[in-house]
Design an enzyme around this catalytic site. Sequence first.
Site, PDB file in Angstrom:
ATOM      1  N   ASN A   9       0.871  -1.184   0.000  1.00 42.25           N
ATOM      2  CA  ASN A   9       0.000   0.000   0.000  1.00 42.25           C
ATOM      3  C   ASN A   9       0.910   1.236   0.000  1.00 42.25           C
ATOM      4  O   ASN A   9       1.502   1.569   1.011  1.00 42.25           O
ATOM      5  CB  ASN A   9      -0.881  -0.024   1.254  1.00 42.25           C
ATOM      6  CG  ASN A   9      -1.702   1.246   1.406  1.00 42.25           C
ATOM      7  OD1 ASN A   9      -1.812   2.050   0.478  1.00 42.25           O
ATOM      8  ND2 ASN A   9      -2.284   1.429   2.592  1.00 42.25           N
ATOM      9  N   LYS A  11       0.016   4.230  -0.262  1.00 38.78           N
ATOM     10  CA  LYS A  11      -0.667   5.403   0.319  1.00 38.78           C
ATOM     11  C   LYS A  11      -0.452   6.628  -0.569  1.00 38.78           C
ATOM     12  O   LYS A  11      -0.407   6.498  -1.787  1.00 38.78           O
ATOM     13  CB  LYS A  11      -0.171   5.641   1.752  1.00 38.78           C
ATOM     14  CG  LYS A  11      -0.211   4.388   2.616  1.00 38.78           C
ATOM     15  CD  LYS A  11      -0.038   4.693   4.071  1.00 38.78           C
ATOM     16  CE  LYS A  11       0.079   3.408   4.860  1.00 38.78           C
ATOM     17  NZ  LYS A  11      -0.061   3.608   6.296  1.00 38.78           N
ATOM     18  N   HIS A  95      -9.570   0.926   4.803  1.00 36.54           N
ATOM     19  CA  HIS A  95      -8.318   1.153   5.529  1.00 36.54           C
ATOM     20  C   HIS A  95      -8.595   2.120   6.685  1.00 36.54           C
ATOM     21  O   HIS A  95      -9.409   3.031   6.552  1.00 36.54           O
ATOM     22  CB  HIS A  95      -7.256   1.739   4.579  1.00 36.54           C
ATOM     23  CG  HIS A  95      -5.891   1.764   5.193  1.00 36.54           C
ATOM     24  ND1 HIS A  95      -5.517   2.708   6.121  1.00 36.54           N
ATOM     25  CD2 HIS A  95      -4.813   0.954   5.024  1.00 36.54           C
ATOM     26  CE1 HIS A  95      -4.263   2.477   6.491  1.00 36.54           C
ATOM     27  NE2 HIS A  95      -3.817   1.414   5.849  1.00 36.54           N
ATOM     28  N   GLU A  97      -7.072   4.567   7.753  1.00 35.83           N
ATOM     29  CA  GLU A  97      -6.856   5.988   7.424  1.00 35.83           C
ATOM     30  C   GLU A  97      -8.060   6.554   6.676  1.00 35.83           C
ATOM     31  O   GLU A  97      -8.326   7.754   6.738  1.00 35.83           O
ATOM     32  CB  GLU A  97      -5.551   6.135   6.617  1.00 35.83           C
ATOM     33  CG  GLU A  97      -4.331   5.933   7.514  1.00 35.83           C
ATOM     34  CD  GLU A  97      -3.092   5.445   6.810  1.00 35.83           C
ATOM     35  OE1 GLU A  97      -3.028   5.481   5.563  1.00 35.83           O
ATOM     36  OE2 GLU A  97      -2.163   5.003   7.522  1.00 35.83           O
ATOM     37  N   GLU A 165      -5.386  -4.969  10.669  1.00 36.76           N
ATOM     38  CA  GLU A 165      -4.382  -3.917  10.835  1.00 36.76           C
ATOM     39  C   GLU A 165      -4.649  -3.143  12.126  1.00 36.76           C
ATOM     40  O   GLU A 165      -5.445  -2.186  12.124  1.00 36.76           O
ATOM     41  CB  GLU A 165      -4.429  -2.946   9.657  1.00 36.76           C
ATOM     42  CG  GLU A 165      -4.101  -3.582   8.323  1.00 36.76           C
ATOM     43  CD  GLU A 165      -3.520  -2.545   7.358  1.00 36.76           C
ATOM     44  OE1 GLU A 165      -2.395  -2.734   6.912  1.00 36.76           O
ATOM     45  OE2 GLU A 165      -4.207  -1.544   7.091  1.00 36.76           O
ATOM     46  N   GLY A 171       2.575   2.130  10.818  1.00 38.32           N
ATOM     47  CA  GLY A 171       3.593   3.179  10.742  1.00 38.32           C
ATOM     48  C   GLY A 171       4.307   3.416  12.063  1.00 38.32           C
ATOM     49  O   GLY A 171       5.012   4.411  12.212  1.00 38.32           O
ATOM     50  N   SER A 210       3.388  -2.236  10.350  1.00 39.07           N
ATOM     51  CA  SER A 210       4.834  -2.295  10.603  1.00 39.07           C
ATOM     52  C   SER A 210       5.472  -3.641  10.232  1.00 39.07           C
ATOM     53  O   SER A 210       6.384  -4.113  10.927  1.00 39.07           O
ATOM     54  CB  SER A 210       5.151  -1.933  12.061  1.00 39.07           C
ATOM     55  OG  SER A 210       4.808  -0.589  12.311  1.00 39.07           O
TER      56      SER A 210
HETATM   57  C1  PEP Z   1      -0.839   0.183   6.208  1.00 39.87           C
HETATM   58  O1  PEP Z   1      -1.112   1.359   6.442  1.00 39.87           O
HETATM   59  O2  PEP Z   1      -1.592  -0.506   5.499  1.00 39.87           O
HETATM   60  C2  PEP Z   1       0.386  -0.353   6.768  1.00 39.87           C
HETATM   61  C3  PEP Z   1       0.431  -1.622   6.985  1.00 39.87           C
HETATM   62  O3  PEP Z   1       1.400   0.548   7.015  1.00 39.87           O
HETATM   63  P1  PEP Z   1       2.867   0.209   7.619  1.00 39.87           P
HETATM   64  O4  PEP Z   1       3.330  -1.083   7.030  1.00 39.87           O
HETATM   65  O5  PEP Z   1       3.712   1.371   7.207  1.00 39.87           O
HETATM   66  O6  PEP Z   1       2.687   0.111   9.099  1.00 39.87           O
END
Ligand code: PEP
Length: 246
Positions: A9, A11, A95, A97, A165, A171, A210
């Site tokens: 992703n 983003k 997601h 976000e 998630e 992040g 992460s």
């Molecule tokens: C995400 O936002 O889908 C995600 C997994 O981000 P990160 O791997 O940067 O934590």
Amino acid sequence: MTAPLIAGNWKMNGLGKDLAEARAVADSLAETPARARVAICPPATLLARMAEALAGSAVALGGQDCHAEPSGAFTGDISAEMLADAGARLVIVGHSERRAGHGETDAMVAAKASAATRAGLEPIVCVGETRAQRDAGQALEVICRQVAGSIPAGMAEGSFALAYEPIWAIGAGSTPTSDEIVAAHAALREALVECAGSAGRTAPILYGGSVKPDNAAEILKLAEVGGALVGGASLRAADFLAIIRA
Ligand code: PEP
């Protein structure tokens, strides 16, 4: 056993020059095929160019969101049909976000997932709890409720994926413990079977939050972890490939 799905992703990251990273992933997989299914979900501005860059490769193209309607007066939005037309095969919906920053409810996420299947795309439906919800002991209840509300009725087998998630891990550079991931995925499997029957029994449940080259192998071997949704570490080919190879 079905191949795990590793989806990147990007983003709101990526300009034309960054297509080289996606191409490097595709080139490496052409040289040494992976056991995993691989997808990259770039920002909408890169979809058409990335479709060209990835044509004929083992890397599928995905969108990061879609509108529930096929077309209409929805300035700035993109429909699932438009994503498919641009060459996408998957789309992330719900997601955290989008849920937090755009007020998306479970019902809206379910409508987007339905739209994705209508357009022939595989939706990756995201759920996850906040830190406060986890600290209050509500994590499993929250994510199972999200599944019940976000997975549309009547999904066919092999037509969708779920991504767990935890919002506090995205992040953040830290992940839940292995035991916490296993407990969450076991609860999600039960919730999926309850709401989607046999389709819920086989849908891959990705872990996201992460995932990095140094923790991917540990996470991907856990029970009911059917792949990973990768944010930051999907932006560089070397890191993303290390996760795919894990
Ligand atoms: C995400 O936002 O889908 C995600 C997994 O981000 P990160 O791997 O940067 O934590």
